[in-house]
Design an enzyme around this catalytic site. Structure first.
Site, PDB file in Angstrom:
ATOM      1  N   SER A 121       0.810  -1.107   0.020  1.00 58.33           N
ATOM      2  CA  SER A 121      -0.031   0.060  -0.276  1.00 58.33           C
ATOM      3  C   SER A 121       0.975   1.249   0.057  1.00 58.33           C
ATOM      4  CB  SER A 121      -0.929   0.092   1.277  1.00 58.33           C
ATOM      5  OG  SER A 121      -1.447   1.347   1.547  1.00 58.33           O
ATOM      6  N   TYR A 135      -2.283  -0.596  10.149  1.00 57.54           N
ATOM      7  CA  TYR A 135      -2.474  -1.099   8.838  1.00 57.54           C
ATOM      8  C   TYR A 135      -1.151  -0.887   8.259  1.00 57.54           C
ATOM      9  CZ  TYR A 135      -3.836  -1.025   4.017  1.00 57.54           C
ATOM     10  OH  TYR A 135      -4.073  -1.351   2.781  1.00 57.54           O
ATOM     11  N   ALA A 137       1.791  -0.154   9.389  1.00 56.11           N
ATOM     12  CA  ALA A 137       2.871  -1.007   9.864  1.00 56.11           C
ATOM     13  C   ALA A 137       2.638  -2.231   9.141  1.00 56.11           C
ATOM     14  CB  ALA A 137       2.683  -1.295  11.277  1.00 56.11           C
ATOM     15  N   LYS A 139       1.492  -3.116   6.319  1.00 53.34           N
ATOM     16  CA  LYS A 139       1.906  -3.089   4.651  1.00 53.34           C
ATOM     17  C   LYS A 139       3.363  -2.647   4.542  1.00 53.34           C
ATOM     18  CE  LYS A 139      -1.977  -4.046   2.744  1.00 53.34           C
ATOM     19  NZ  LYS A 139      -1.994  -5.323   1.713  1.00 53.34           N
TER      20      LYS A 139
END
Length: 221
Positions: A121, A135, A137, A139
């Site tokens: 991401s 989230y 972290a 990705k």
């Protein structure tokens, strides 16, 4: 015929990835989260967070050219109020699930000198929209895993880092307005744009361990 496996093949992005590889002549297989969601002989029901299920579901594969680790979950929450279950929900699929599938299929990919494309991401490289540190972290871990796995295995392992993909739920939302006001190209991302980059990475040569941003220039501003 070359074969590809796409995890979470029924998501909006998953469908776009499948369509791209089908157009290019691949034998396309994909995972779904439940048996009730099986809509094709090529759909494999499996809980990607469960080691036993992953082993059983993928044991019938005899050859594989490309693995696209697309499965993931996105949640928001201020970190001082985020509960452990919410944190573990994200890491369990985004990181653990990706690892379990990759580990299971590595021997087949090595035999074919295949490639892996992980869906990271833009939040792995940018603070995102706030309230998503857990989230982001997860990705970030995907991108780090991508780099190290390419070095360890010698396979073409790369990642794509999408920006915000257009979907009905975001129409005229504050998030869409924020995105449009901060992007070089004033448009949300389209699934087929991401799928094109994934196919490019899967079939390219000389690219190892990279995370490629596809974000309409959002992270530039």
């Amino acid at each position: 015929m070359k074969r590809v496996l796409v995890t979470a093949g029924q998501s909006n992005l998953g469908k776009a990835i499948r369509a791209k590889f089908e157009k290019e002549g691949y034998d396309v297989w994909y995972t779904v989260s439940q048996k009730s969601k099986v809509d094709s002989p090529k759909a494999i029901p499996v809980d990607l967070r469960n080691e036993k299920e992953v082993k059983e579901a993928l044991s019938s594969f005899e050859d594989l050219d490309v693995l696209v680790n697309n499965a993931g979950v996105f949640t928001e929450g201020k970190q001082d109020k985020l509960d452990l279950d919410s944190f573990e929900e994200v890491f369990s699929l985004n990181v653990k699930g990706l690892f379990l599938v990759t580990r299971e299929l590595l021997p087949l990919l090595k035999k074919k000198n295949g490639s892996i494309v992980n869906v990271s991401s833009m939040n792995a490289l940018h603070p995102g929209f706030g309230s998503t540190s857990h989230y982001d972290a997860s990705k970030g871990a995907v991108s780090a895993y991508t780099r190290s796995l390419a070095q360890e295995t010698g396979l073409r392992v790369n990642a794509v880092a999408p920006g915000l993909i257009e979907r009905e739920a975001l129409k005229k939302s504050p998030l869409e307005e924020y995105w449009l006001s901060h992007s070089v190209k004033k448009a949300m991302m389209q699934g087929d744009e991401i799928a094109d980059t994934i196919y490019f990475l899967a079939t390219s040569s000389g690219i190892y361990g990279q995370t490629i941003l596809v974000d309409n220039g959002f992270t530039l501003l």
